[in-house]
Design an enzyme around this catalytic site. Structure first.
Site, PDB file in Angstrom:
ATOM      1  CG  HIS A  63      83.831 -38.300 -90.179  1.00 54.28           C
ATOM      2  ND1 HIS A  63      83.000 -38.316 -89.079  1.00 54.28           N
ATOM      3  CD2 HIS A  63      84.571 -37.166 -90.079  1.00 54.28           C
ATOM      4  CE1 HIS A  63      83.218 -37.226 -88.345  1.00 54.28           C
ATOM      5  NE2 HIS A  63      84.174 -36.527 -88.930  1.00 54.28           N
ATOM      6  NE  ARG A 102      80.679 -39.644 -93.861  1.00 56.76           N
ATOM      7  CZ  ARG A 102      80.678 -38.561 -93.109  1.00 56.76           C
ATOM      8  NH1 ARG A 102      80.326 -38.643 -91.833  1.00 56.76           N
ATOM      9  NH2 ARG A 102      81.003 -37.393 -93.602  1.00 56.76           N
ATOM     10  CG  HIS A 153      82.425 -30.460 -83.101  1.00 53.19           C
ATOM     11  ND1 HIS A 153      82.669 -30.686 -84.439  1.00 53.19           N
ATOM     12  CD2 HIS A 153      81.582 -29.397 -83.059  1.00 53.19           C
ATOM     13  CE1 HIS A 153      82.003 -29.805 -85.163  1.00 53.19           C
ATOM     14  NE2 HIS A 153      81.335 -29.013 -84.344  1.00 53.19           N
ATOM     15  CG  HIS A 187      87.529 -29.939 -86.356  1.00 51.95           C
ATOM     16  ND1 HIS A 187      86.878 -29.188 -85.407  1.00 51.95           N
ATOM     17  CD2 HIS A 187      86.705 -30.978 -86.641  1.00 51.95           C
ATOM     18  CE1 HIS A 187      85.719 -29.755 -85.127  1.00 51.95           C
ATOM     19  NE2 HIS A 187      85.589 -30.848 -85.864  1.00 51.95           N
ATOM     20  CG  ASN A 239      80.967 -28.137 -88.158  1.00 48.63           C
ATOM     21  OD1 ASN A 239      81.680 -27.447 -87.452  1.00 48.63           O
ATOM     22  ND2 ASN A 239      79.855 -28.690 -87.700  1.00 48.63           N
ATOM     23  CG  ASP A 275      86.764 -33.297 -89.916  1.00 54.46           C
ATOM     24  OD1 ASP A 275      86.119 -34.353 -89.757  1.00 54.46           O
ATOM     25  OD2 ASP A 275      86.240 -32.169 -89.831  1.00 54.46           O
ATOM     26  CG  HIS A 325      79.243 -35.663 -97.136  1.00 52.24           C
ATOM     27  ND1 HIS A 325      78.511 -36.281 -96.143  1.00 52.24           N
ATOM     28  CD2 HIS A 325      79.908 -34.656 -96.531  1.00 52.24           C
ATOM     29  CE1 HIS A 325      78.725 -35.659 -94.996  1.00 52.24           C
ATOM     30  NE2 HIS A 325      79.571 -34.680 -95.204  1.00 52.24           N
ATOM     31  N   PRO A 368      78.225 -30.567 -94.576  1.00 53.70           N
ATOM     32  CG  PRO A 368      78.598 -30.047 -92.323  1.00 53.70           C
ATOM     33  CD  PRO A 368      77.519 -30.470 -93.278  1.00 53.70           C
ATOM     34  N   GLY A 369      81.748 -31.060 -95.093  1.00 55.97           N
ATOM     35  CA  GLY A 369      82.789 -32.080 -95.039  1.00 55.97           C
ATOM     36  C   GLY A 369      83.585 -32.166 -96.320  1.00 55.97           C
TER      37      GLY A 369
END
EC number: 3.5.2.3
Length: 430
Positions: free
Chosen positions: A59, A61, A178, A231, A277, A304, A308, A322-323
């Site tokens: 990710h 972003r 997912h 994942h 997650n 993954d 954040h 989550p992350g």
């Protein structure tokens, strides 16, 4: 393009050799090689040479979430972690569900030039799960999208998923799911088990993952399509995958580094850095992940990588997003969980971090053998190196690493992308 001589390196952990690179390609492998005039020299001091790593699940972003990460900061983290290609998930703002957005992501990756950034297109418009996005348009665009996912959200509607797989078969692309039945996870905050019960957190049943994987394997078999499961985290999901593969279903699966190492026992204390997650599972699940990765039922390791900004993590557990970060720690976690216990050798590391991810993502110039005439795209690894993880010192814009303060084995000495050094000795080279 400057030539490069890598001295005293051990391909796949074997005998030491020198590797001479010319025009981005391996020209000669031997001993006692000399660098031509103007060539760069990289003294490896016996470090292991592997194909550059490929991450099917990151990710970045951008666009829209630049307070947490950008394509530039994510690319820097990737290069420092030994990665030469990454697949950027579509849950951005706006969502990557059109050729305009995926082409922007691809273009920014090329401008930065540290890793190959491949945008993942959304399966459904706005990740809403109700209407298929223009998969064909994105596949035919300059971004050449080869993987589609609503990651962060499951494509719950079986009819929508069936149609996506049928289109994927015709386009020769892969659908990455997912796997989470939201009807079973509403309000869930942790793996459904003893730890969640003791902490008073709503439980996330393993069944929510396993049932979607079983359903989608059946749909993929019917469509003759390629399905990739993101994942995976439960032991029984592995049983479903093993059975599907035995039946010839074209399914692949990934496991994250944190699901190889961490368990739900870390939730004591309610530190949101451990919120992810799918959630951290039990020690039995973690053990099953390692065994299945060694066996090949799980095909690849994918990070993954989910940065954040502080305001999304430095809050109470229920409100936290989550992350976890993963790009710069992936190799070290794999060394600790798989190499040091003898579950994988260095050829195995290349298989799960480079060769199979490149094959699944349809990247013909990544994950290539270390041989004369092949692209000079490498990760140079010190298997005896040890480092202490500090989130504030990582290249990502965010610092939400679950490994804060841990001493982890294995360090990335350098990363080479088509003959150009992109990272060396813990610093990005641009």
């Amino acid at each position: 393009m400057t030539d490069l001589l890598i001295r005293d390196t051990r391909p796949y952990g074997g005998d030491p050799v020198d590797v001479l690179v010319a025009d981005g390609v391996v020209a000669t492998i031997g001993t006692g090689l000399t660098a031509p005039g103007g060539a760069e020299t990289l003294d490896a001091d016996g470090a292991v040479l592997l194909p550059g790593f490929v991450d099917l699940h990151v990710h970045l972003r951008e666009p829209g979430g630049e307070e947490s990460e950008t394509i530039e900061t994510g690319s820097r983290a990737a290069a420092l972690g030994g990665f030469t290609a990454v697949f950027a998930m579509p849950n951005t703002t706006p969502v990557a569900d059109s050729d305009v957005v995926v082409e922007h992501v691809r273009r920014r990756g090329e401008e930065i030039g540290l890793v190959d950034v491949h945008p993942v297109g959304a399966v459904t418009v706005g990740l809403g799960g109700e209407k298929l996005a223009e998969l064909g348009t994105m596949a035919a665009s300059r971004a050449a999208v080869r993987m589609f996912s609503d990651d962060g959200r499951c494509v719950n509607d079986p009819l929508i998923m069936r149609r996506a797989l049928e289109y994927a078969s015709a386009l020769d692309v892969v659908i990455a799911q997912h796997a989470e039945d939201h009807r079973l996870t509403g309000g869930a905050q942790a793996h459904e088990g003893a730890v969640a019960a003791r902490l008073g957190l709503a439980g996330w049943p393993a069944t929510a993952e396993e049932t979607i994987v079983a359903r989608d394997c059946a749909l993929a078999r019917e469509a003759g399509a390629r399905l990739h499961v993101c994942h995976i985290s439960t032991a029984r999901t592995i049983d479903v995958l093993r059975a599907a593969k035995a039946q010839g279903v074209r399914v692949s699966a990934e496991v994250t580094p944190h699901h190889l190492l961490l368990t739900d026992s870390r939730l004591t204390g309610y530190d949101p850095v451990n919120k992810v997650n799918p959630p951290l599972r039990t020690a039995d699940d973690t053990r099953a992940m390692r065994e299945a990765l060694a066996e090949g039922v799980i095909d690849v390791v994918a990070t993954d990588h989910a940065p954040h900004a502080a305001q999304y993590k430095d809050t109470e557990w229920q409100a936290a997003k989550p992350g976890m970060l993963g790009l710069q720690t992936a190799l070290s976690v794999l060394v600790e969980t798989m190499v040091e216990p003898g579950l994988l050798d260095w050829h195995g590391v290349a298989r799960v971090l480079s060769e199979r991810p490149a094959e699944i993502g349809n990247l013909p110039d990544q994950g290539r053998p270390i041989a004369e005439g092949e692209p000079a795209t490498f990760a140079l690894v010190d298997p005896d190196g040890v480092w202490t993880v500090r989130g504030a010192e990582l290249a990502s814009k965010a610092a939400n690493t679950p490994y804060e303060g841990m001493r982890l084995p294995g360090t990335v000495v350098a990363t080479v992308l088509r003959g150009r050094i992109t990272a060396q000795d813990g610093k990005v080279v641009q």
